[in-house]
Scaffold this motif. Structure first.
Motif, PDB file in Angstrom:
ATOM      1  N   ASP A   1       4.501   1.249   3.632  1.00 39.33           N
ATOM      2  CA  ASP A   1       3.750   0.477   4.636  1.00 39.33           C
ATOM      3  C   ASP A   1       4.531   0.404   5.954  1.00 39.33           C
ATOM      4  O   ASP A   1       3.972   0.599   7.034  1.00 39.33           O
TER       5      ASP A   1
ATOM      6  N   HIS B   1       3.277   1.894   9.503  1.00 39.08           N
ATOM      7  CA  HIS B   1       3.124   1.130  10.751  1.00 39.08           C
ATOM      8  C   HIS B   1       3.775   1.848  11.924  1.00 39.08           C
ATOM      9  O   HIS B   1       3.278   1.802  13.043  1.00 39.08           O
TER      10      HIS B   1
ATOM     11  N   HIS C   1      -4.844   3.478   8.117  1.00 41.24           N
ATOM     12  CA  HIS C   1      -4.980   2.097   7.651  1.00 41.24           C
ATOM     13  C   HIS C   1      -6.441   1.763   7.340  1.00 41.24           C
ATOM     14  O   HIS C   1      -6.733   1.115   6.327  1.00 41.24           O
TER      15      HIS C   1
ATOM     16  N   HIS D   1      -1.415  -1.852  -1.054  1.00 35.62           N
ATOM     17  CA  HIS D   1      -1.666  -1.222   0.249  1.00 35.62           C
ATOM     18  C   HIS D   1      -0.702  -0.057   0.532  1.00 35.62           C
ATOM     19  O   HIS D   1      -1.127   1.020   0.964  1.00 35.62           O
TER      20      HIS D   1
ATOM     21  N   LEU E   1      -1.427   3.953   1.153  1.00 39.79           N
ATOM     22  CA  LEU E   1      -1.010   4.667   2.368  1.00 39.79           C
ATOM     23  C   LEU E   1      -0.225   5.934   2.038  1.00 39.79           C
ATOM     24  O   LEU E   1      -0.324   6.935   2.753  1.00 39.79           O
TER      25      LEU E   1
HETATM   26 ZN    ZN Z   1       0.032  -1.576   6.633  1.00 36.69          ZN
END
Ligand code: ZN
Ligand code: NZQ
Length: 389
Positions: A194, A198, A267, A281, A285
């Motif tokens: 994650d 980002h 996302h 999550h 990803l």
């Molecule tokens: Zn995220």
């Protein structure tokens, strides 16, 4: 470089033992708060007792609401709103990870609003007021401790949707890397994916002359690539845990977005996976991002070459830049595998019978495009999901 406004008002309190300051920090805002947490980890690791003691020592009363699930649910948010109204609470203290913090932020905007809090997530309304939120962070991943986002799942239709507004950035984030020693390897790895996502959502842009933020992005990615394998090997390595924890905040507090337009398609696609299948999550990803990269890299091969050479130390093949670009994507995939993450939908346990439904939901039945690096319609999303099988 694009014009920008940058505001990152969250006070970061970082290091060993800092959770003992939570009472003093909280009492600046309120003497009666909602203590919000997840499924019990904080009790198991002794953090709950330390937070409660610090609040009591500072003379702060609290009502508690635990039970936030990963991929936090709207129904618990509504319970939290009722509880705050009933007890005249005007501050939410989130002790946990992204799910707890996002749930706290949703309660924070819901309390002063007369309508249904989901209006803010469905895009029907924009919140103008929010109760202040404070954080004691337990997992470096979502970056919610200093972000302007909250992501909530509505069980009615399993829609996972985000709200992005400045007023929900937390007032303070208390971050002790020692608290993350207990993270299981899989959660550590999901958090890493994650954090990297980002950064990469911001890195893949068409803006030229963003050298400073390119370099910051590359440094953040390299920090994760170096330190996550160490933390997996030695879960109680303070220095590695500290590097990861600080990187997680910087990855998503918008410093790395300054002067550039990010992508965010991966996302949006991932939220359909975790919305329907309740997967972590970060794991989602790890599956979606490499597929997205393979689908879009021809839009700007040079940028993918830069990613490959600077982040993954791939040797430049001048005769064949595409090969260099693809090698960067390959190394990212190998890294995800090495740290124990799934890289296909199958490995993630997601069958391929609802890909069309996810492409529909993600693009509002084909009426909306997602992403910026390349604008993606319904068919594109479906193609990426098929590539991820
Ligand atoms: Zn995220
Ligand atoms: O529920 P508890 O018992 O607390 O256990 C949690 C949970 O099972 C456990 N955990 C947390 N700290 C621990 C620990 N276990 C052992 N030791 C510790 N110190 O880890 C599990 C996952 O927690 P969660 O909060 O769900 O993880 P994360 O921080 O990855 O948050 C994920 C959520 O954040 C959203 C995601 O979509 C997802 O719903 N995101 C929020 C963002 C934002 N607000 O800015 C941005 C992100 O892109 C992301 O979408």
């Amino acid at each position: 470089m694009e014009n920008f406004t940058f505001l990152s008002p969250t006070k970061i309190i970082f290091g060993r033992g800092v959770e003992d300051q939570v009472g003093e920090e909280t009492k600046v805002y309120s003497k009666k708060v909602l203590l919000h947490y997840g499924g019990g980890t904080i009790k198991r690791i002794g953090l709950y007792d330390r937070v409660v003691k610090s609040l009591r020592d500072a003379g702060v009363e609290f009502i508690e609401l635990g039970g936030v699930q990963p991929n936090p649910r709207l129904s618990l948010v509504k319970q939290g709103i009722e509880l705050c109204r009933k007890h005249n609470i005007d501050f939410i203290l989130a002790v946990g990870g992204g799910s707890v913090i996002d749930s706290a932020k949703a309660i924070a905007v819901g309390v002063p609003y007369e309508g249904d809090v989901w209006d803010f997530y469905s895009g029907k309304a924009v919140p103008e007021k929010a109760l202040p939120v404070g954080v004691v962070l337990t997992i470096p991943a979502a970056g919610s401790e200093a972000s302007k986002s909250s992501v909530i799942t509505n069980e009615d239709g399993w829609y996972k949707r985000g709200l992005n507004v400045e007023i929900i950035r937390p007032k303070f984030a208390i971050m002790n890397p020692e608290i993350t020693f207990t993270l299981p390897p899989y959660q550590t790895a999901c958090g890493a994916a994650d954090i990297m996502a980002h950064v990469m959502e911001r890195y893949f842009t068409h803006q030229k002359d963003v050298d400073f933020t390119d370099r910051l992005c590359e440094a953040t990615l390299k920090t994760i690539i170096k330190n996550v394998p160490i933390a997996l090997e030695e879960p109680e390595n303070y220095e590695a845990r500290a590097e990861i924890m600080w990187a997680s905040t910087i990855a998503h507090n918008d410093l790395l977005s300054t002067g550039r337009i990010g992508d965010w398609a991966s996302h949006a696609i991932e939220h359909e996976l975790s919305g329907i299948y309740d997967v972590p999550h970060g794991a989602g990803l790890a599956v979606v991002f490499p597929a997205w990269m393979k689908y879009v890299y021809k839009e700007d091969v040079d940028r993918f070459v830069q990613f490959a050479t600077r982040v993954w130390d791939v040797e430049m093949d001048f005769a064949n830049p595409e090969r260099t670009a693809l090698e960067g994507i390959h190394r990212l995939t190998q890294f995800f595998k090495k740290i124990g993450l799934p890289v296909t939908l199958e490995e993630l346990g997601i069958p391929d019978d609802r890909l069309e439904e996810m492409a529909d939901k993600c693009t509002n039945n084909g009426t909306k495009q997602i992403g910026n690096f390349r604008k993606l319609g319904r068919e594109d999303v479906l193609n990426i999901l098929k590539m991820a099988r």
